[in-house]
Design an enzyme around this catalytic site. Structure first.
Site, PDB file in Angstrom:
ATOM      1  CD  GLN A  86     -32.897 -32.499 -46.107  1.00  0.00           C
ATOM      2  OE1 GLN A  86     -33.804 -33.283 -46.341  1.00  0.00           O
ATOM      3  NE2 GLN A  86     -32.955 -31.599 -45.139  1.00  0.00           N
ATOM      4  CB  VAL A 127     -33.834 -27.559 -41.904  1.00  0.00           C
ATOM      5  CG1 VAL A 127     -33.750 -28.138 -43.316  1.00  0.00           C
ATOM      6  CG2 VAL A 127     -35.201 -26.954 -41.639  1.00  0.00           C
ATOM      7  CB  ALA A 128     -30.750 -32.478 -41.837  1.00  0.00           C
ATOM      8  CB  SER A 183     -31.403 -35.076 -44.278  1.00  0.00           C
ATOM      9  OG  SER A 183     -32.724 -35.564 -44.178  1.00  0.00           O
ATOM     10  CG  HIS A 194     -36.355 -37.304 -44.348  1.00  0.00           C
ATOM     11  ND1 HIS A 194     -37.522 -38.024 -44.279  1.00  0.00           N
ATOM     12  CD2 HIS A 194     -36.436 -36.367 -43.368  1.00  0.00           C
ATOM     13  CE1 HIS A 194     -38.285 -37.535 -43.321  1.00  0.00           C
ATOM     14  NE2 HIS A 194     -37.641 -36.522 -42.751  1.00  0.00           N
ATOM     15  CG  ASP A 196     -40.923 -36.074 -41.401  1.00  0.00           C
ATOM     16  OD1 ASP A 196     -40.183 -36.672 -40.585  1.00  0.00           O
ATOM     17  OD2 ASP A 196     -40.550 -35.096 -42.075  1.00  0.00           O
ATOM     18  CD  GLU A 253     -37.404 -32.892 -36.577  1.00  0.00           C
ATOM     19  OE1 GLU A 253     -37.641 -33.930 -37.234  1.00  0.00           O
ATOM     20  OE2 GLU A 253     -36.641 -31.990 -36.971  1.00  0.00           O
ATOM     21  CG  HIS A 288     -37.684 -37.607 -37.971  1.00  0.00           C
ATOM     22  ND1 HIS A 288     -37.306 -37.015 -39.166  1.00  0.00           N
ATOM     23  CD2 HIS A 288     -36.808 -38.630 -37.791  1.00  0.00           C
ATOM     24  CE1 HIS A 288     -36.257 -37.648 -39.656  1.00  0.00           C
ATOM     25  NE2 HIS A 288     -35.941 -38.636 -38.833  1.00  0.00           N
TER      26      HIS A 288
END
Length: 365
Positions: free
Chosen positions: A255, A275-276, A281, A283, A290, A334, A337
């Protein structure tokens, strides 16, 4: 002559006895009868005596047995003028019960307020409310997710909707992003990662597993999320769709690399929205992915997107950043996501049109 004197003495003795009985009856008749009637109501002899000698027997006899009155009538903190409101208050067995009740009455709270306050069983809340009058306190306390430590923030940010104010403050929306963050080290399928909850750099999801269906390249999810995605994938194929995964699990270092790349290409304002920051994040949880359509590059216009909106919750996934919830999630819409939260949670979020942040502070935190 002696017999007459003896008879006279006996007569006088009986007269004295009768007089004594009359006097004793006069002295003891009222308390005796009152105590007996109080005991018939259900009070013990000791409780009945306390009520009588505190001049409360008449009031107590005018209504049914009251357990709160029975328990507090002997207390030196008992205030006769508060009798009627005491009768409406549920007793709680703690040393400061009556002191707190008296203080709350003095602040103007009614019996309903006091019962709701006491039911929270929170000393800090009671201390605050005995020193600060809060209008409509029962409306705040109606919600199980009310937090006494946040009460001043609720009052400061009240928007006319008690539930909404509590939820938004509990999320942290009254504070700047990345301030007073909660650092998370342990994995769970309900973990919340956002701009107020940071995943530690050492955070790694359990049982990270390679996706082998509806996916291209190397994409990983936690085992539970992967198994759910496999079922979603099969259902999408049955529906004649071509769904795939762009990205899933990312480590903290991955990330960081992504953040640095987008920052260098598009600048701070872009990464703030899309963007984290590493650690923030989803993720990194191993629960987010995604997705894309193999039929078009613009996922939002695809059949796959519409199908995901209407069906992903059946497999435990939610659209994580909806178009009308940016102020809550902290991220722009998003379409691609999705996040695994489990079927029950996903169904509730879908049916009630809320974000995961809202669900989390209401039912998990």
């Amino acid at each position: 002559m002696k017999k007459k004197k003896l008879k006279l003495k006996k007569k006088n003795f009986y007269i004295c006895i009768v007089v004594l009985l009359i006097v004793l009856t006069i002295i003891f008749y009222d308390p005796t009868i009152s105590i007996i009637y109080l005991m018939r109501k259900g009070y013990t002899f000791s409780e009945s005596s306390n009520l009588y000698y505190n001049d409360l027997s008449k009031k107590a006899l005018e209504q049914d047995y009251n357990s709160t009155i029975a328990k507090i009538s002997s207390s030196k903190e008992f205030i006769n003028d508060n009798f009627d409101i005491y009768c409406e208050i549920e007793y709680h067995d703690n040393n400061d019960f009556l002191i707190n009740v008296n203080n709350l009455i003095d602040k103007g709270y009614d019996s309903n307020d006091i019962n709701n306050i006491n039911n929270k069983n929170n000393k800090d809340l009671i201390d605050y409310l005995t020193n600060n009058r809060v209008e409509n306190i029962s409306k705040w306390l109606e919600y199980d997710f009310f937090k006494s430590e946040n009460i001043e923030r609720y009052l400061k940010n009240f928007d006319g909707d008690y539930k909404n104010t509590i939820v938004q403050v509990n999320i942290g929306l009254d504070k700047p992003y990345y301030e007073d963050v909660n650092v998370i080290k342990e994995f769970s399928s309900t973990v919340l990662a956002n701009k107020y909850n940071k995943l530690d750099s050492s955070f790694v999801p359990d049982n990270v597993t390679l996706l082998d269906k509806c996916s291209e390249g190397e994409a990983y999810l936690s085992k539970e999320a992967k198994e759910a995605y496999d079922k979603l994938c099969a259902a999408s194929i049955d529906a004649g769709l071509s769904l795939s995964v762009n990205s899933a699990y990312r480590s903290y270092d991955d990330q960081q690399a992504i953040y640095d790349t987008y920052y260098s290409l598009y600048g701070q304002s872009y990464v703030d929205k899309y963007v984290a920051i590493p650690g923030y994040s989803e993720h990194q949880t191993g629960l987010a992915l995604d997705v894309k359509s193999l039929n078009t590059n613009l996922f939002i216009n695809s059949k796959e997107y519409n199908w995901m909106l209407e069906n992903s919750y059946k497999y435990g996934f939610i659209l994580r950043y909806p178009s009308d919830k940016e102020e809550i999630t902290g991220y722009n819409f998003e379409a691609w996501h999705f996040r695994y939260v489990g079927i029950d949670i996903a169904k509730y979020i879908y049916e009630n049109n809320i974000t995961y942040e809202e669900y989390y502070v209401m039912f998990i935190e």
